[in-house]
Design an enzyme around this catalytic site. Structure first.
Site, short mmCIF file in Angstrom:
data_model
loop_
_atom_site.label_atom_id
_atom_site.label_comp_id
_atom_site.label_asym_id
_atom_site.label_seq_id
_atom_site.Cartn_x
_atom_site.Cartn_y
_atom_site.Cartn_z
N HIS A 79 0.87 -1.18 0.00
CA HIS A 79 0.00 0.00 0.00
C HIS A 79 0.91 1.22 0.00
CE1 HIS A 79 -2.91 2.87 1.72
NE2 HIS A 79 -3.87 2.00 1.46
N GLN A 138 -4.80 -5.23 6.69
CA GLN A 138 -5.82 -6.14 6.13
C GLN A 138 -5.89 -7.47 6.87
OE1 GLN A 138 -8.11 -5.38 4.15
NE2 GLN A 138 -7.32 -3.44 3.38
N LYS A 170 -10.68 -0.74 10.29
CA LYS A 170 -10.82 -1.93 9.46
C LYS A 170 -11.18 -3.16 10.29
CE LYS A 170 -8.08 -0.14 5.68
NZ LYS A 170 -6.88 -0.20 4.83
N CYS A 227 -4.68 2.49 -3.83
CA CYS A 227 -3.44 2.97 -3.19
C CYS A 227 -2.29 2.00 -3.41
CB CYS A 227 -3.61 3.22 -1.70
SG CYS A 227 -4.83 4.46 -1.31
C1 LIG Z 1 -5.89 0.55 4.61
C2 LIG Z 1 -4.50 0.14 4.50
C3 LIG Z 1 -3.45 0.96 4.94
C4 LIG Z 1 -3.69 2.35 5.46
O1 LIG Z 1 -4.53 2.35 6.57
P1 LIG Z 1 -5.10 3.74 7.13
O2 LIG Z 1 -6.14 3.31 8.08
O3 LIG Z 1 -5.68 4.46 5.92
O4 LIG Z 1 -3.99 4.48 7.71
C5 LIG Z 1 -2.17 0.48 4.87
N1 LIG Z 1 -1.91 -0.75 4.40
C6 LIG Z 1 -2.87 -1.56 3.95
C7 LIG Z 1 -2.50 -2.92 3.45
C8 LIG Z 1 -4.20 -1.15 3.98
O5 LIG Z 1 -5.16 -1.96 3.54
#
Ligand SMILES: *Cc1c(COP(=O)(O)O)cnc(C)c1O
Length: 404
Positions: free
Chosen positions: A121, A201, A224, A362
């Protein structure tokens, strides 16, 4: 699984209609919805408990402090960390990684190397690029193969006595690949290299045990994991966190301040400058409770079932190709459809009440690798159902008819 409707009823937003259709929410890798217990806890904090923490002698401050620190204990338990002061609360995964890149950056010098992977990411890529620019260290990249798995032979070739940090994602947010992080940690530790895992994730989908895993640092975001936005976790081994210089200066992170010199507070406060997201951290406990009570084993079993079912159904759609087909995958499916732009598909699905993600997620470098501008991505949480996947498949078929 017969009580799935009861699970959905715990998440009030799932009752919503979007464009006159019942919402089918399949964008859980971007953020999950929140159960009533989390929403109620945030409400309760501002109704009855609002106060700043760690400073006040008065009643409300003591209540808030106790609950805030209790969230730290519950988080420690959730990931089986050895000490509660190994849990640092941040704003999210991005913030946790920036903290590490910034603090490590002060210890790195020209000639040092950092290894990340091609499927990171942007949050686990850009901070290291910035860190390299500042320190003169060099960034090395583990490539991945055609089905979206890391090339461990290449990793073995890249890692050397110049390597200071390896930072890789546990689960790819755009491909769904579950990376062999135990193996990566093992290889790295044989060379005395510290490992950072981006667990954004993973934490809501697989059982984490920091003592078994032996990762040096592990990062994830509450939002998440059915929790609030603006709260993240940085786990780090005590001795390593003690060695790292602080990230931000300010209140809360000090032991003693005089006009020209400050001594820093002990862990975890050394890394928690300023007033944190108190309500969010307190409510985060409720989301961890939800996961623990549900059981990560049950969550994984259910999500794997959804993954298998959806993979089979999607593969039967003509012209559809799944991007990321590792045999070890989490509840994420990225796909493209011949002659149909992911953005158009996303808009039409939304008209039918189905929320999916479209674009590069991203992760532009891995999109470039697959020579695509982006994908359509569906991602599951525990509250999703087989019926929702059936609805998705119908909606995709309808959209294809309309667009071709
Ligand atoms: C969502 C995500 C991030 C970033 O997380 P934030 O909550 O936006 O800071 C980083 N790495 C992975 C693999 C992600 O899915």
């Amino acid at each position: 699984m017969s009580n799935k409707n009861n699970i959905q009823s715990l998440f009030p937003i799932l009752k919503s209609s979007v464009n006159n259709n019942k919402l089918v929410y399949l964008d859980n890798a971007a953020t999950t919805q929140k159960p009533n217990s989390v929403i109620a806890e945030i409400n309760k904090f501002y109704l009855k408990e609002n106060s700043n923490i760690h400073r006040g002698v008065h009643h409300l401050s003591q209540v808030a402090t106790k609950k805030y620190e209790n969230s730290r204990l519950v988080t420690q338990n959730f990931i089986n960390a050895r000490h509660s002061h190994e849990i640092i609360f941040t704003k999210g995964t991005t913030d946790s990684i920036n903290l590490l890149a910034s603090s490590f950056g002060q210890l790195l010098k020209k000639g040092d190397e950092i290894i990340i992977s091609e499927m990171e990411h942007h949050s686990n890529m850009v901070p290291w690029q910035m860190c390299c620019e500042r320190s003169g260290a060099k960034l090395k990249i583990i490539p991945c193969n055609k089905i979206g798995e890391l090339d461990l032979d290449m990793f073995n070739q890249l890692i050397s006595n110049k390597t200071k940090i390896v930072s890789v994602t546990h689960i790819s947010n755009s491909l769904g690949t579950i990376n062999p992080i135990r193996k990566i940690i093992e290889i790295s530790h044989q060379k005395n290299v510290q490992v950072i895992i981006d667990g954004a994730q993973a934490a809501a989908h697989v059982k984490l045990d920091m003592q078994k895993l032996d990762a040096d640092f592990y990062c994830f975001s509450a939002h998440k994991l059915y929790g609030p936005t603006g709260v993240g976790v940085l786990y780090g081994k005590e001795n390593l966190l003690n060695l790292l210089p602080p990230y931000q200066g300010g209140g809360e992170m000090i032991k003693d301040v005089s006009l020209l010199k400050t001594t820093y507070a002990d862990l975890p406060h050394k890394f928690e400058a300023g007033t944190p997201n108190i309500a969010g951290v307190i409510a985060f406990k409720k989301s961890l409770d939800f996961i623990t009570e549900t059981g990560l084993g049950n969550i994984k079993t259910h999500e794997d079932k959804l993954l298998d079912y959806a993979t089979e159904k999607l593969n039967s759609i003509k012209g559809l190709k799944i991007i990321g087909t590792s045999s070890d995958k989490s509840a994420i499916i990225s796909f493209i459809i011949q002659d149909i732009h992911h953005y158009d598909l996303g808009l039409l699905l939304d008209k039918m009440g189905v929320a999916i993600r479209t674009g590069h997620h991203c992760t532009q470098p891995i999109m470039k690798k697959f020579k695509i501008s982006g994908t359509s991505r569906i991602s599951f949480a525990y509250y999703n159902t087989i019926e929702e996947i059936d609805h998705l498949i119908l909606a995709i078929n309808k959209a294809i008819k309309m667009l071709s």
